[in-house]
Design an enzyme around this catalytic site. Structure first.
Site, PDB file in Angstrom:
ATOM      1  CG  HIS A 264      41.820  35.958  43.752  1.00  0.00           C
ATOM      2  ND1 HIS A 264      42.071  37.118  43.056  1.00  0.00           N
ATOM      3  CD2 HIS A 264      41.805  34.962  42.817  1.00  0.00           C
ATOM      4  CE1 HIS A 264      42.195  36.851  41.770  1.00  0.00           C
ATOM      5  NE2 HIS A 264      42.048  35.548  41.600  1.00  0.00           N
TER       6      HIS A 264
ATOM      7  CG  ASP B 194      43.548  37.169  37.953  1.00  0.00           C
ATOM      8  OD1 ASP B 194      43.631  36.159  37.237  1.00  0.00           O
ATOM      9  OD2 ASP B 194      42.687  37.282  38.841  1.00  0.00           O
TER      10      ASP B 194
END
Length: 454
Positions: free
Chosen positions: A274, A325
């Site tokens: 991220h 994810d």
């Protein structure tokens, strides 16, 4: 074909070294790795003639397989606010219920979908370890083996990353009860990594992961670093995903998350997942260390995380990959599309990733960045259409929506910005074609979903 077990493919067009090259002879050894790739060669009689242009596949550098069972089930709001933290509390509902057998079915379905999405290696950020009550299974790696079996069944490559998860927050001494299945320490994580690698499963290897700075405090990270030492394994970590995380980190440590993490000592084994909320100074420190960044645009959009500073990450030369994810998106085309589109929306201009005079195609620059970053993210020696890398590739369908009629030079642009559905005919892993759909598996998955959400 060859009596020695090697296979020779011929592609009319192949993406090699950042550009399309014609009439490419690609020889894979019996070990499933490329021996040589030569452009400008006619096709010998004993060659497997591929039916379309060839692209290297990508590594899915960040996956939570069990969350496939939650995709689509958090898209309604019944309170005044909804954000990452409320989504997380609801996600724990599946985390507290799924069994090893169910996880195997969920992961096999997911991994088959990832193959269809153009990924041939997945990095599994694995923190769902223990029984529903938090006690260890008889074999403490029961859930990890379920993931490994799923990878073997689907044919995808797997990098298993057992996760260090010890605290509920920066100021918390332990975990919440809803996190009881995640509990580990540095010794547990390193033992898991060693056992998985010692098993020697085909296309399966292990590294380690740190859940986040809030879940693994400084002493936990130092303990894991001491155990890992100089071992050649990837190290992944969630960092700076949420603004609240940044505020909490500053309050607890006096530093922003990426700054605090860099103080532990980063190197090329580290992958920052991220890293959405970063400063240019932090990005420069990451670039100097050789560490990579894993951006997950589909999930970051779904959770309302924010937009990464794409131009700065690219400009600093930080190795980059993307990940599925939370599994709301399961193909790299959509990830690259939204990686660029997020920037366009935020900046109100077009082709943000492009480099006029050097790489005028946003799609090509992003794709090449991900090809280049894939090996380190997965803990592999090399990646792509190059000698020594595993013989993984995608065969484009030039009659597919978005590609039909395009000139060769625009094919990659068409894949990323104009295609709908799956723009390739075939997916190969280690020189072998893999199925990207399985009706019987899908039925088992539906039964598992019914049992979970009955």
């Amino acid at each position: 074909m060859s009596s020695t077990g090697s296979t020779t493919f011929h592609a009319p067009l192949a993406w090699i070294d950042g550009r399309w090259q014609r009439d490419v002879l690609m020889r894979a050894g019996a070990d499933g790795h490329w021996r040589e790739l030569i452009a400008g060669q006619p096709a010998p009689l004993d060659t497997v003639r591929l039916s379309g242009p060839v692209l290297p596949s990508l590594v899915d550098a960040h996956s939570h397989a069990f969350q496939r069972a939650f995709a689509g089930l958090a898209e309604q709001r019944d309170s005044d606010s909804d954000d990452f933290w409320s989504w997380r509390d609801r996600m724990y509902g599946v985390a507290l219920r799924v069994t090893p057998d169910q996880l195997k079915t969920i992961a096999t379905q997911l991994y088959t979908e990832l193959l269809a999405g153009g990924y041939t290696q997945v990095c599994e950020f694995h923190y769902l370890h223990h029984r529903e009550d938090g006690s260890p299974y008889e074999d403490e790696l029961a859930m990890a083996w379920a993931l490994a079996e799923a990878a073997q069944q689907s044919g995808i490559g797997l990098t298993l990353l057992p996760v260090l998860y010890a605290h509920a927050g920066f100021a918390q001494p332990g975990l919440r009860d809803t996190q009881r299945r995640f509990r580990t320490d540095a010794a547990w994580v390193w033992r898991a990594c060693e056992r998985i690698n010692a098993a020697g499963l085909p296309r399966v290897r292990a590294g380690v992961a740190v859940h986040s700075l809030r879940a693994a405090h400084a002493q936990d990270i130092r303990a894991l670093q001491a155990l890992v030492g100089d071992a050649d394994v990837p190290v992944h970590v969630h960092v700076a995903e949420q603004q609240q995380e940044v505020k909490d980190c500053v309050a607890a440590t006096g530093k922003r998350p990426i700054e605090a993490l860099a103080d532990h000592g980063l190197d090329a084994r580290w992958q920052l997942v991220h890293a959405t909320h970063s400063t240019r100074e932090e990005i420069a420190r990451v670039a100097d260390s050789g560490a990579g960044v894993v951006i997950c645009p589909g999930t970051e959009a779904n959770l309302g995380d924010g937009l990464a500073d794409l131009e700065c990450w690219l400009g600093a030369g930080v190795p980059m990959t993307v990940g599925s994810d939370s599994q709301v998106t399961r193909g790299w085309v959509e990830e690259l599309r939204w990686l660029e589109y997020g920037q366009r929306l935020g900046q109100q201009r077009r082709n943000v990733a492009a480099q006029p005079g050097r790489q005028p195609s946003s799609a090509a620059r992003l794709f090449e960045a991900c090809v280049a970053g894939s090996a380190n993210a997965a803990g592999l020696a090399s990646w792509g259409l190059r000698a020594g890398a595993r013989a993984d590739f995608l065969v484009l369908d030039t009659s597919a929506s978005g590609l039909a009629g395009l000139p060769d030079g625009a094919l990659l642009d068409g894949v990323v910005f104009a295609s709908q559905g799956t723009p390739w005919r075939e997916v190969y892993v280690g020189g072998h074609r893999r199925a990207t759909d399985d009706a019987a598996l899908r039925e088992r998955y539906i039964e598992t979903m019914s049992a979970l959400w009955r």
